[in-house]
Motif scaffolding. Structure first.
Motif, mmCIF file in Angstrom:
data_model
loop_
_atom_site.group_PDB
_atom_site.id
_atom_site.type_symbol
_atom_site.label_atom_id
_atom_site.label_comp_id
_atom_site.label_asym_id
_atom_site.label_seq_id
_atom_site.Cartn_x
_atom_site.Cartn_y
_atom_site.Cartn_z
ATOM 1 N N ALA A 128 0.296 -1.300 13.687
ATOM 2 C CA ALA A 128 -0.422 -2.224 14.531
ATOM 3 C C ALA A 128 -1.774 -2.687 13.153
ATOM 4 N N LEU A 129 -1.431 -2.513 12.819
ATOM 5 C CA LEU A 129 -2.871 -2.781 11.211
ATOM 6 C C LEU A 129 -2.539 -4.215 10.929
ATOM 7 N N GLU A 151 5.363 -5.225 7.563
ATOM 8 C CA GLU A 151 6.625 -3.461 7.278
ATOM 9 C C GLU A 151 5.785 -2.305 7.105
ATOM 10 N N VAL A 152 6.599 -1.267 7.388
ATOM 11 C CA VAL A 152 6.667 0.278 7.127
ATOM 12 C C VAL A 152 6.985 1.264 6.705
ATOM 13 N N GLN A 153 7.303 1.322 5.562
ATOM 14 C CA GLN A 153 8.695 2.056 5.226
ATOM 15 C C GLN A 153 8.316 3.110 4.749
ATOM 16 N N LEU A 154 9.520 4.857 5.436
ATOM 17 C CA LEU A 154 9.565 5.905 4.711
ATOM 18 C C LEU A 154 9.859 6.085 3.581
ATOM 19 N N TYR A 208 4.790 6.558 2.419
ATOM 20 C CA TYR A 208 4.899 5.438 3.119
ATOM 21 C C TYR A 208 4.627 4.072 1.946
ATOM 22 N N PHE A 209 5.383 2.985 2.191
ATOM 23 C CA PHE A 209 4.787 2.069 1.996
ATOM 24 C C PHE A 209 4.506 1.634 2.961
ATOM 25 N N ILE A 237 0.982 -0.583 -0.184
ATOM 26 C CA ILE A 237 -0.170 -0.216 -0.042
ATOM 27 C C ILE A 237 0.909 1.361 -0.169
ATOM 28 N N GLY A 238 0.552 1.681 -1.135
ATOM 29 C CA GLY A 238 1.268 3.248 -0.990
ATOM 30 C C GLY A 238 0.567 4.298 -0.286
#
Length: 154
Positions: free
Chosen positions: A92-93, A98-101, A108-109, A71-72
């Motif tokens: 927390a999803l 992963e959460v990437q800036l 974010y991705f 997800i972008g």
């Protein structure tokens, strides 16, 4: 800070990335070390922060997570507070890997494991749209997982 590794350290890191459940005696044999020396080397690699943690890689399909989405996300503002709030909520999803800036078109991705499109649609409605500061979300459903690794070149 770059750490200098010798041949044995590199071999240990490669072996542990392939199978961290290998007993110390096997690791020692494969690196031509005594078991106590091998244990000390691994402890030093941990102390230096080269080994963050040891985990089991679970087969997502065996637990019913048959899909993968990326997800972008574009935020409505670029402040430290909005980034912090978003990052905490995104991590927390359900199924978040992963959460990437990032730079570029998106801020974010997010990489998520999903059970299927129906469950993702429910999650999208219940969780994604309510993430703090989100202006735009673009979802990419993976059709085929071609290659994935956790191994870092050493």
């Amino acid at each position: 800070m770059e750490i200098t590794l010798d041949r044995i350290d590199r071999k240990l890191l490669k072996l542990l990335q392939q199978d961290a459940s290998l007993p110390n005696i096997d690791l020692a044999e494969k690196t031509n070390l005594s078991p106590p020396a091998c244990s000390r080397r691994i402890a030093k690699l941990k102390e230096l922060g080269l080994i963050r943690k040891t985990v089991a890689l679970v087969n997502p399909r065996a637990l019913g997570y048959n899909g993968l989405v990326i997800i972008g996300v574009v935020l409505d503002r670029s402040t430290a507070e909005s980034f912090t709030a978003f990052e905490k909520a995104a991590a927390a999803l359900t199924g978040c890997l992963e959460v990437q800036l990032v730079t570029g078109e998106f801020d974010y991705f997010i990489k998520l494991r999903i059970r299927g499109i129906d469950s993702f649609n429910e999650m999208h409605s219940a969780q994604l749209v309510s993430l703090p500061g989100v202006r735009q979300v673009r979802t990419f459903v993976c059709l085929k997982e071609v290659f994935e690794t956790t191994a870092i070149p050493v």
